[in-house]
Design an enzyme around this catalytic site. Structure first.
Site, PDB file in Angstrom:
ATOM      1  N   LYS A  22     -47.124 -46.812  45.039  1.00 42.41           N
ATOM      2  CA  LYS A  22     -48.358 -47.523  44.626  1.00 42.41           C
ATOM      3  C   LYS A  22     -49.451 -46.499  44.279  1.00 42.41           C
ATOM      4  O   LYS A  22     -50.583 -46.523  44.797  1.00 42.41           O
ATOM      5  CB  LYS A  22     -48.815 -48.528  45.696  1.00 42.41           C
ATOM      6  CG  LYS A  22     -49.542 -49.716  45.043  1.00 42.41           C
ATOM      7  CD  LYS A  22     -49.607 -50.939  45.908  1.00 42.41           C
ATOM      8  CE  LYS A  22     -50.529 -51.987  45.310  1.00 42.41           C
ATOM      9  NZ  LYS A  22     -50.152 -52.449  43.970  1.00 42.41           N
TER      10      LYS A  22
HETATM   11  N1  PMP Z   1     -44.477 -54.256  42.261  1.00 41.18           N
HETATM   12  C1  PMP Z   1     -45.609 -53.698  41.809  1.00 41.18           C
HETATM   13  C2  PMP Z   1     -45.513 -52.645  40.747  1.00 41.18           C
HETATM   14  C3  PMP Z   1     -46.855 -54.096  42.313  1.00 41.18           C
HETATM   15  O1  PMP Z   1     -47.979 -53.538  41.860  1.00 41.18           O
HETATM   16  C4  PMP Z   1     -46.901 -55.109  43.297  1.00 41.18           C
HETATM   17  C5  PMP Z   1     -48.227 -55.592  43.823  1.00 41.18           C
HETATM   18  N2  PMP Z   1     -48.666 -54.846  44.898  1.00 41.18           N
HETATM   19  C6  PMP Z   1     -45.691 -55.657  43.756  1.00 41.18           C
HETATM   20  C7  PMP Z   1     -44.503 -55.207  43.215  1.00 41.18           C
HETATM   21  C8  PMP Z   1     -45.671 -56.672  44.863  1.00 41.18           C
HETATM   22  O2  PMP Z   1     -45.940 -56.047  46.089  1.00 41.18           O
HETATM   23  P1  PMP Z   1     -46.627 -56.824  47.289  1.00 41.18           P
HETATM   24  O3  PMP Z   1     -45.823 -58.026  47.526  1.00 41.18           O
HETATM   25  O4  PMP Z   1     -46.573 -55.878  48.433  1.00 41.18           O
HETATM   26  O5  PMP Z   1     -48.009 -57.143  46.849  1.00 41.18           O
END
Ligand code: PMP
Length: 316
Positions: free
Chosen positions: A167
């Protein structure tokens, strides 16, 4: 206090160890993370429960644990524990005192005013900073109807280039390419493949598919963010619907012949996909399993299901 959707510069943010108005929480143009994208972030949701007049922050600790792990990836010297970050977040939310669904955006980044891309903090010249702000947020994508998406010509960043699981701020240029082209081409969003042609995830969300009654999602080694919502869905499907999730590689063309597809993520929540590359998914309507999981998910995140209240931190 009622809020309008969007960023309010008069709201309170946390910056340089202090609470202050968001309009004062500014960085210098030579900040390392601004120059090179050398930071990480999280997206967390707070759900307003009108009956209880309570704000529930969903799986906040897990988000801060992921943030702490990702700080290690980038050699960011995060000096606060996940518990301390949770406390600051609750305090910030109390100060802003909203009565609507909220989005929470923490950043940990290289704050040195220096030139040169190294992550080292030599002579203390490239320290780490933490910032946090909150904003009202409704739906990230329109989840009332199914999404019509494309398979992007942009592929997901590879683990050995910029790890998607990190991230990392700079890696969202990849997301921006996929999302922007999808919108310009008339789609609601995009699915990205990994370099070897397997399905990775949505532009900023994970992906599930239903084939012959089986729930299937992509594996963490296919350049996905290890999503907290993905983990939530796997658990809810098992416990609430007695449906196990198979974790394996997914071919692009399986998407064209499967019965259901949905995205999931903190922003996307549970978003059914009903059309991919101009081909109807299943019968072109939101599928049964997607619909059930969507309903279960919304009850859980709003703190309405006592079984999962452990995931919901009350702010007030
Ligand atoms: N993939 C990406 C590239 C993202 O940016 C996100 C959003 N955070 C997700 C998947 C989903 O992750 P999460 O469920 O932890 O928000």
């Amino acid at each position: 206090m009622a809020f309008k959707e969007g960023i309010d510069l008069n709201s309170i943010a946390y910056f340089n160890g202090k609470f202050m108005p968001l309009r004062e929480a500014s960085i210098n143009i030579m900040t390392h993370a601004f120059q090179y994208g050398t930071g990480i972030f999280e997206g967390i949701r707070g759900y307003w429960n009108e009956n209880e007049k309570q704000m529930y922050i969903f799986r906040m600790k897990e988000h801060y644990e992921r943030l702490s792990q990702n700080a290690k990836l980038l050699r960011l010297e995060l000096d606060k524990s996940a518990d301390e970050l949770c406390q600051i977040t609750v305090e910030l939310m109390q100060k802003n005192n909203p009565n609507c669904d909220m989005y929470i955006r923490p950043n940990v980044y290289k704050a040195g005013i220096i030139v040169g891309p190294s992550l080292l903090n030599t002579n203390g010249k490239n320290p780490t900073a933490f910032s946090l702000c909150t904003m009202p947020m409704g739906e990230y994508v329109d989840i009332s109807k199914g999404l019509h998406v494309c398979v992007s010509s942009w592929t997901r960043v590879e683990d050995n280039a910029i790890p998607a699981r990190g991230k990392i701020q700079g890696s969202y240029v990849n997301t921006a390419f996929a999302k922007t082209d999808a919108l310009l081409n008339g789609f609601d969003d995009a699915i990205v493949l990994s370099g070897d042609g397997h399905v990775s995830e949505g532009s900023a969300m994970n992906l599930f598919m239903v084939r012959n009654g089986k729930l299937i999602t992509t594996q963490v080694t296919d350049n996905i963010l290890e999503g907290i919502t993905r983990d939530t869905i796997i658990e809810l499907a098992k416990k609430e619907l007695s449906v196990e999730t198979e974790i394996r590689q997914i071919d692009r063309t399986e998407l064209y012949i499967c019965d259901e597809v949905f995205f999931c993520g903190t922003g996307a929540q549970v978003s059914p996909v009903t059309m991919i590359d101009h081909r109807a998914v299943g019968n072109g309507k939101t599928g049964q399993i997607s619909k059930q999981l969507q309903e279960i998910y919304f009850n859980v995140v709003k703190g309405k299901n006592t079984k999962y209240k452990k995931w919901c931190t009350g702010v007030f």
